[in-house]
Design a protein around this motif. Structure first.
Motif, PDB file in Angstrom:
ATOM      1  N   GLU A 157      -3.661  -9.457  -0.796  1.00 35.09           N
ATOM      2  CA  GLU A 157      -3.228  -9.666   0.100  1.00 35.09           C
ATOM      3  C   GLU A 157      -1.575 -10.253  -0.776  1.00 35.09           C
ATOM      4  OE1 GLU A 157      -1.211 -13.309   3.339  1.00 35.09           O
ATOM      5  OE2 GLU A 157      -2.884 -13.595   2.173  1.00 35.09           O
ATOM      6  N   SER A 161       1.372  -7.296  -1.130  1.00 33.94           N
ATOM      7  CA  SER A 161       3.094  -7.544   0.024  1.00 33.94           C
ATOM      8  C   SER A 161       3.392  -7.681  -1.217  1.00 33.94           C
ATOM      9  CB  SER A 161       2.255  -9.284  -0.398  1.00 33.94           C
ATOM     10  OG  SER A 161       2.025  -9.564   0.892  1.00 33.94           O
ATOM     11  N   ALA A 209      -1.452  -8.140   4.145  1.00 33.06           N
ATOM     12  CA  ALA A 209      -0.420  -8.356   3.761  1.00 33.06           C
ATOM     13  C   ALA A 209       0.625  -7.935   3.836  1.00 33.06           C
ATOM     14  CB  ALA A 209      -0.612  -7.123   2.276  1.00 33.06           C
ATOM     15  N   SER A 210       1.765  -8.118   3.988  1.00 33.60           N
ATOM     16  CA  SER A 210       2.882  -7.864   4.463  1.00 33.60           C
ATOM     17  C   SER A 210       3.999  -7.849   3.165  1.00 33.60           C
ATOM     18  CB  SER A 210       3.249  -8.557   5.893  1.00 33.60           C
ATOM     19  OG  SER A 210       4.031  -9.854   5.348  1.00 33.60           O
ATOM     20  N   ARG A 211       5.221  -6.901   3.847  1.00 30.81           N
ATOM     21  CA  ARG A 211       6.807  -6.591   3.140  1.00 30.81           C
ATOM     22  C   ARG A 211       7.476  -7.516   2.572  1.00 30.81           C
ATOM     23  NH1 ARG A 211      10.697  -1.417   2.838  1.00 30.81           N
ATOM     24  NH2 ARG A 211      11.903  -2.469   1.231  1.00 30.81           N
ATOM     25  N   LYS A 213       6.450 -11.179   2.758  1.00 25.15           N
ATOM     26  CA  LYS A 213       5.886 -12.301   2.171  1.00 25.15           C
ATOM     27  C   LYS A 213       5.892 -11.486   0.629  1.00 25.15           C
ATOM     28  CE  LYS A 213       1.582 -13.147   4.965  1.00 25.15           C
ATOM     29  NZ  LYS A 213       0.146 -13.035   5.220  1.00 25.15           N
TER      30      LYS A 213
END
Length: 243
Positions: A157, A161, A209-211, A213
């Motif tokens: 994650e 990210s 995961a995310s951009r 974060k």
């Protein structure tokens, strides 16, 4: 200031007090992240912080040592001895060129031992002070605690990210079954163990995961690294004395 882009007369006149060196490795990072992830992230942070602080930026050292993931296609691993000698020689040349403080932004755990050995050896024979920043461990700790939902790992994650935020065009969609978390009771070394520990070159949960974060983590990391560089320009070392 990019060291490699200066002419020698420009370099001679440049402020050489502080320099930054990004180092990483080329190794498998799951089916969704680029092989150069560790180097790319070290480069990203080093470039941003060096520019903001106005210090010298050395060309990166892309290669490192990895003994766990070398069975995956595309991984390039050099020996620990070669890596130590490479770091040592670069550090010696940095010192010879008049740098007083060298900040190494390291993106790969397998490089740590060689970096420590090289830094210790060079410190014995020169006036160079080497600060090794293992960035995924040392920087943005509070930001990570705030945004991450799962444990930090490899192509997990956190790392996914971060690459999403820094190099979104290089991130592929992770397969639904990419998540994998393995724990070991003792330190284990051996090919059969590595095959079980890293079946997909993943340790963690990239599905979380995310951009957004990644952007939170990277903002904090760049700020902390920039602060370190500016302190060194004033001869302030990252040493805290407790009463």
């Amino acid at each position: 200031m990019r060291w490699a882009e200066l002419t020698w007369p420009e370099f001679e006149k440049a402020d050489k007090k502080v320099a930054v060196l990004p180092v990483g490795v080329v190794e498998a990072h799951g089916p969704h992240l680029p092989l150069g992830t560790d180097a790319l992230m070290a480069i990203y942070l080093a470039e941003k912080a060096a520019e903001e602080a106005g210090v010298l930026l050395l060309p990166p050292i892309w290669y490192g040592t990895t003994y766990v993931l070398d069975r995956f296609p595309g991984t390039i691993s050099i020996s620990a001895e070669t890596l130590y000698r490479l770091y040592r020689d670069v550090f010696l040349e940095v010192a010879r060129n008049g740098v007083r403080y060298l900040v190494v932004v390291n993106g790969h755990g397998g490089n740590i031992d060689a970096l420590r050995m090289a830094a210790k050896d060079v410190a014995k024979t020169t006036d160079l002070t080497v600060i090794v920043v293992n960035w995924w461990i040392d920087l943005a700790k509070e930001a990570r605690r705030k945004v991450l939902e799962t444990p930090e790992g490899h192509a997990a994650e956190d790392e996914t990210s971060e690459v999403m935020a820094a190099y979104p065009h290089l991130v592929k969609e992770a397969p639904r079954d990419a998540d994998e978390w393995v724990e070991v009771k003792y330190a284990i070394y051996g090919g059969k163990a590595y095959e079980q520990m890293y079946r997909k070159a993943v340790q963690g949960y990239p599905s979380k995961a995310s951009r957004d974060k990644g952007e939170v983590i990277l903002r904090a990391a760049v700020e902390e690294l920039r602060s370190l560089l500016e302190d060194l320009k004033r001869d302030v070392l990252p040493i805290v004395r407790r009463q």
